[in-house]
Design a protein around this motif. Structure first.
Motif, PDB file in Angstrom:
ATOM      1  N   GLY A  19      32.241  95.088  65.150  1.00 52.58           N
ATOM      2  CA  GLY A  19      31.867  93.939  64.979  1.00 52.58           C
ATOM      3  C   GLY A  19      32.824  93.230  64.173  1.00 52.58           C
ATOM      4  N   THR A  20      33.755  93.672  63.805  1.00 51.69           N
ATOM      5  CA  THR A  20      34.829  93.178  62.995  1.00 51.69           C
ATOM      6  C   THR A  20      35.777  92.308  63.853  1.00 51.69           C
ATOM      7  OG1 THR A  20      34.873  94.981  61.529  1.00 51.69           O
ATOM      8  CG2 THR A  20      36.721  93.598  61.259  1.00 51.69           C
ATOM      9  N   VAL A  21      36.088  91.110  63.301  1.00 50.99           N
ATOM     10  CA  VAL A  21      37.109  90.031  64.172  1.00 50.99           C
ATOM     11  C   VAL A  21      38.136  89.955  63.167  1.00 50.99           C
ATOM     12  CG1 VAL A  21      37.191  87.860  65.151  1.00 50.99           C
ATOM     13  CG2 VAL A  21      35.046  89.134  65.299  1.00 50.99           C
ATOM     14  N   TYR A  22      39.231  89.973  63.558  1.00 51.57           N
ATOM     15  CA  TYR A  22      40.450  89.658  63.224  1.00 51.57           C
ATOM     16  C   TYR A  22      41.036  88.312  63.651  1.00 51.57           C
ATOM     17  CZ  TYR A  22      40.841  94.293  60.875  1.00 51.57           C
ATOM     18  OH  TYR A  22      40.783  95.424  60.194  1.00 51.57           O
ATOM     19  N   ALA A  23      41.333  87.176  62.923  1.00 52.04           N
ATOM     20  CA  ALA A  23      42.084  86.023  63.634  1.00 52.04           C
ATOM     21  C   ALA A  23      43.416  86.254  63.415  1.00 52.04           C
ATOM     22  CB  ALA A  23      41.535  84.887  62.759  1.00 52.04           C
ATOM     23  N   ALA A  24      44.086  85.640  64.630  1.00 43.45           N
ATOM     24  CA  ALA A  24      45.612  85.883  64.800  1.00 43.45           C
ATOM     25  C   ALA A  24      46.318  84.427  64.177  1.00 43.45           C
ATOM     26  CB  ALA A  24      46.018  85.942  66.162  1.00 43.45           C
ATOM     27  N   SER A  83      52.611  80.939  61.546  1.00 41.70           N
ATOM     28  CA  SER A  83      53.345  79.861  60.772  1.00 41.70           C
ATOM     29  C   SER A  83      54.284  79.175  61.534  1.00 41.70           C
ATOM     30  CB  SER A  83      54.273  80.827  59.697  1.00 41.70           C
ATOM     31  OG  SER A  83      53.208  81.252  58.664  1.00 41.70           O
ATOM     32  N   SER A  84      54.404  77.916  61.319  1.00 38.76           N
ATOM     33  CA  SER A  84      55.373  76.859  61.951  1.00 38.76           C
ATOM     34  C   SER A  84      56.535  77.521  62.165  1.00 38.76           C
ATOM     35  CB  SER A  84      55.208  75.627  61.297  1.00 38.76           C
ATOM     36  OG  SER A  84      55.815  74.829  62.093  1.00 38.76           O
ATOM     37  N   GLY A  85      57.051  77.504  63.368  1.00 37.83           N
ATOM     38  CA  GLY A  85      58.349  77.948  63.721  1.00 37.83           C
ATOM     39  C   GLY A  85      58.598  79.603  63.845  1.00 37.83           C
ATOM     40  N   GLU A  86      57.511  80.446  63.656  1.00 39.55           N
ATOM     41  CA  GLU A  86      57.559  81.798  63.810  1.00 39.55           C
ATOM     42  C   GLU A  86      56.801  82.464  64.898  1.00 39.55           C
ATOM     43  OE1 GLU A  86      56.733  83.304  59.856  1.00 39.55           O
ATOM     44  OE2 GLU A  86      58.373  82.272  58.967  1.00 39.55           O
ATOM     45  N   GLU A  87      57.293  82.062  66.367  1.00 42.23           N
ATOM     46  CA  GLU A  87      56.374  82.369  67.443  1.00 42.23           C
ATOM     47  C   GLU A  87      56.289  83.942  67.403  1.00 42.23           C
ATOM     48  OE1 GLU A  87      57.529  80.438  70.998  1.00 42.23           O
ATOM     49  OE2 GLU A  87      57.074  78.424  69.882  1.00 42.23           O
ATOM     50  N   ASP A  88      57.425  84.809  66.891  1.00 43.26           N
ATOM     51  CA  ASP A  88      57.474  86.100  67.029  1.00 43.26           C
ATOM     52  C   ASP A  88      56.780  87.062  66.040  1.00 43.26           C
ATOM     53  OD1 ASP A  88      58.904  85.646  69.409  1.00 43.26           O
ATOM     54  OD2 ASP A  88      61.132  86.046  68.252  1.00 43.26           O
ATOM     55  N   HIS A  89      56.247  86.156  65.068  1.00 44.48           N
ATOM     56  CA  HIS A  89      55.599  86.921  64.069  1.00 44.48           C
ATOM     57  C   HIS A  89      54.018  86.277  63.827  1.00 44.48           C
ATOM     58  CE1 HIS A  89      59.867  87.079  63.128  1.00 44.48           C
ATOM     59  NE2 HIS A  89      59.543  88.296  62.363  1.00 44.48           N
ATOM     60  N   VAL A  90      53.166  87.135  64.141  1.00 39.61           N
ATOM     61  CA  VAL A  90      51.813  86.930  64.080  1.00 39.61           C
ATOM     62  C   VAL A  90      51.145  87.927  62.942  1.00 39.61           C
ATOM     63  CG1 VAL A  90      49.648  86.668  65.281  1.00 39.61           C
ATOM     64  CG2 VAL A  90      51.899  86.220  66.571  1.00 39.61           C
ATOM     65  N   ARG A  91      50.030  87.431  62.125  1.00 42.50           N
ATOM     66  CA  ARG A  91      49.456  88.052  61.131  1.00 42.50           C
ATOM     67  C   ARG A  91      47.824  88.110  61.853  1.00 42.50           C
ATOM     68  NH1 ARG A  91      50.362  86.662  55.088  1.00 42.50           N
ATOM     69  NH2 ARG A  91      49.186  88.510  54.685  1.00 42.50           N
ATOM     70  N   TYR A  92      47.253  89.329  61.779  1.00 45.93           N
ATOM     71  CA  TYR A  92      46.039  89.481  62.090  1.00 45.93           C
ATOM     72  C   TYR A  92      44.953  89.936  60.742  1.00 45.93           C
ATOM     73  CZ  TYR A  92      46.990  89.526  66.987  1.00 45.93           C
ATOM     74  OH  TYR A  92      47.359  89.025  68.424  1.00 45.93           O
ATOM     75  N   ILE A  93      44.299  88.846  60.328  1.00 43.89           N
ATOM     76  CA  ILE A  93      43.377  89.188  59.162  1.00 43.89           C
ATOM     77  C   ILE A  93      42.096  88.813  59.380  1.00 43.89           C
ATOM     78  CG2 ILE A  93      43.215  87.809  56.760  1.00 43.89           C
ATOM     79  CD1 ILE A  93      46.070  86.963  57.049  1.00 43.89           C
ATOM     80  N   PRO A  94      41.232  89.649  58.813  1.00 44.93           N
ATOM     81  CA  PRO A  94      39.769  89.783  59.047  1.00 44.93           C
ATOM     82  C   PRO A  94      39.218  88.218  58.719  1.00 44.93           C
ATOM     83  CG  PRO A  94      40.256  91.517  57.640  1.00 44.93           C
ATOM     84  CD  PRO A  94      41.594  90.807  57.609  1.00 44.93           C
ATOM     85  N   LEU A  95      38.408  87.910  59.699  1.00 40.25           N
ATOM     86  CA  LEU A  95      37.860  86.494  59.932  1.00 40.25           C
ATOM     87  C   LEU A  95      36.975  86.336  58.534  1.00 40.25           C
ATOM     88  CD1 LEU A  95      37.600  83.736  61.242  1.00 40.25           C
ATOM     89  CD2 LEU A  95      35.724  84.940  62.548  1.00 40.25           C
ATOM     90  N   THR A  96      36.282  87.258  58.340  1.00 40.33           N
ATOM     91  CA  THR A  96      35.467  87.046  56.921  1.00 40.33           C
ATOM     92  C   THR A  96      36.188  86.722  55.477  1.00 40.33           C
ATOM     93  OG1 THR A  96      35.365  89.553  56.533  1.00 40.33           O
ATOM     94  CG2 THR A  96      33.316  88.620  57.799  1.00 40.33           C
ATOM     95  N   LEU A  97      37.312  87.228  55.361  1.00 37.79           N
ATOM     96  CA  LEU A  97      38.024  86.963  54.215  1.00 37.79           C
ATOM     97  C   LEU A  97      38.684  85.660  54.488  1.00 37.79           C
ATOM     98  CD1 LEU A  97      40.394  89.290  52.464  1.00 37.79           C
ATOM     99  CD2 LEU A  97      41.591  87.123  53.315  1.00 37.79           C
ATOM    100  N   LEU A  98      39.167  85.084  55.542  1.00 34.38           N
ATOM    101  CA  LEU A  98      39.796  83.834  55.921  1.00 34.38           C
ATOM    102  C   LEU A  98      38.558  82.699  55.595  1.00 34.38           C
ATOM    103  CD1 LEU A  98      41.812  84.543  58.985  1.00 34.38           C
ATOM    104  CD2 LEU A  98      42.658  84.218  56.544  1.00 34.38           C
ATOM    105  N   ALA A  99      37.377  83.193  55.952  1.00 29.92           N
ATOM    106  CA  ALA A  99      36.278  82.087  55.829  1.00 29.92           C
ATOM    107  C   ALA A  99      36.035  82.022  54.388  1.00 29.92           C
ATOM    108  CB  ALA A  99      35.079  82.436  56.374  1.00 29.92           C
ATOM    109  N   ARG A 100      36.056  83.195  53.631  1.00 31.46           N
ATOM    110  CA  ARG A 100      35.782  83.085  51.946  1.00 31.46           C
ATOM    111  C   ARG A 100      36.828  82.192  51.388  1.00 31.46           C
ATOM    112  NH1 ARG A 100      35.421  88.512  51.477  1.00 31.46           N
ATOM    113  NH2 ARG A 100      33.197  88.498  52.296  1.00 31.46           N
TER     114      ARG A 100
END
Length: 328
Positions: free
Chosen positions: A297-302, A305-322
């Motif tokens: 049930g865990t969701v990570y949002a991708a 950053s601007s200008g960094e198409e080759d770099h993506v961070r996946y962070i838990p959605l619950t932490l981001l919302a908090r």
């Protein structure tokens, strides 16, 4: 006078971690020490089992194809945070990373993960950041400090009693003094992102949208954020007003709508995420270009950053919302 760090410093920034969890390497030529400080890893088999399970699951995603058959290197993050940075390597080239965090009950959690050749705490990124400081002499030391994905820095000692703080991902210098850092770290020491824990975790849903310029529009300045609440499956259900509500105002007369963040991304909506950090002295803004859903049930949002198409961070959605807000 601008200082340019020699190659020896860059090589030393590739941290080698001993079984005790502490290695400090002195660079006589530049009078700088780089320390990897943290807890010793848990039993090797436990850490390996989790890491290899997560890497195996992620490598099934086409965006993570470079992880197939990859090796990895583990080093502690610290001090005192009981977290480990795992660099995923394909033929000695870094292709991504994971951050594993120890839990009070003895388990392990996947704090975040990502793609790219310059992940968190990258030596080349740090070198560029130090050069931008234009110091008269080389820093004395640089220590990695990680509390959670939005509280991760390089702590750079510039002289006997002064520190500068650089963001662990971008290398941007932060408007932080030692006191504010300590206060923020203490206040958020128990902030958890509800990351994966199970050895049977399986990646069940994946979405990757086209990158876009996060600054093409700036709704965090003009519009109300999406009002997110987490449903039982952690999928980021949002209850908000219809389009047209400005910042600080109500969208008068419009019916309330409900939807999930993944559903918006599935519809190719351009979603932005913004977080004010360090008592409002720094604003972090990312494009949200996709998500991963896991069987727990865990969701990570991708985030990108601007200008960094080759770099993506996946962070838990619950932490981001908090800690921040999402915008359409």
């Amino acid at each position: 006078m601008r200082i340019r760090l020699p190659l020896s410093i860059l090589l030393l920034l590739t941290l080698l971690v001993s079984g005790s969890g502490l290695t400090a390497v002195s660079a006589t030529s530049a009078n700088m020490a780089v320390a990897a400080v943290g807890a010793a890893p848990p039993k090797t088999s436990l850490l390996q089992q989790h890491v290899e399970r997560w890497i195996g699951q992620l490598s099934k995603n086409d965006a993570f194809h470079a992880w197939r058959g990859a090796g990895y290197e583990t080093s502690p993050l610290g001090p005192g945070t009981h977290s480990w940075l795992v660099l995923v390597k394909q033929k000695k080239v870094t292709v991504g990373y994971l951050v594993v965090q120890a839990l009070d009950d003895g388990g392990l959690s996947l704090g975040e993960y990502g793609l790219g050749s310059h992940p968190l705490y990258d030596a080349i990124v740090l070198r560029g950041a130090i050069e931008r400081l234009e110091l008269e002499r080389a820093p004395l030391s640089a220590v990695r400090e990680y509390v959670h994905p939005l509280l991760a820095v390089w702590k750079v000692k510039t002289d006997s009693d002064s520190f500068e703080y650089a963001d662990a991902a971008s290398g941007e210098w932060l408007p932080l003094g030692e006191e504010l850092w300590k206060e923020t770290r203490l206040a958020e020491a128990n902030v958890l992102g509800d990351g994966l824990r199970s050895l049977t975790a399986a990646l069940t849903t994946m979405r990757t949208n086209e990158p876009f310029d996060v600054y093409d529009r700036m709704p965090w300045l003009t519009a109300s954020p999406l009002s997110l609440s987490m449903d039982a499956e952690g999928s980021g259900r949002s209850a908000g007003r219809g389009a047209g509500g400005g910042a600080g105002g109500e969208a008068g007369g419009q019916a309330e709508v409900s939807f999930t963040l993944p559903a918006l991304l599935d519809s190719d909506e351009q979603i932005r995420y913004a977080a004010e950090r360090y008592e409002g002295t720094a604003l972090f803004v990312w494009s949200v270009i996709g998500y991963h859903g896991w069987n727990e049930g865990t969701v990570y949002a991708a985030l990108q950053s601007s200008g960094e198409e080759d770099h993506v961070r996946y962070i838990p959605l619950t932490l981001l919302a908090r800690l921040g807000s999402f915008y359409r």
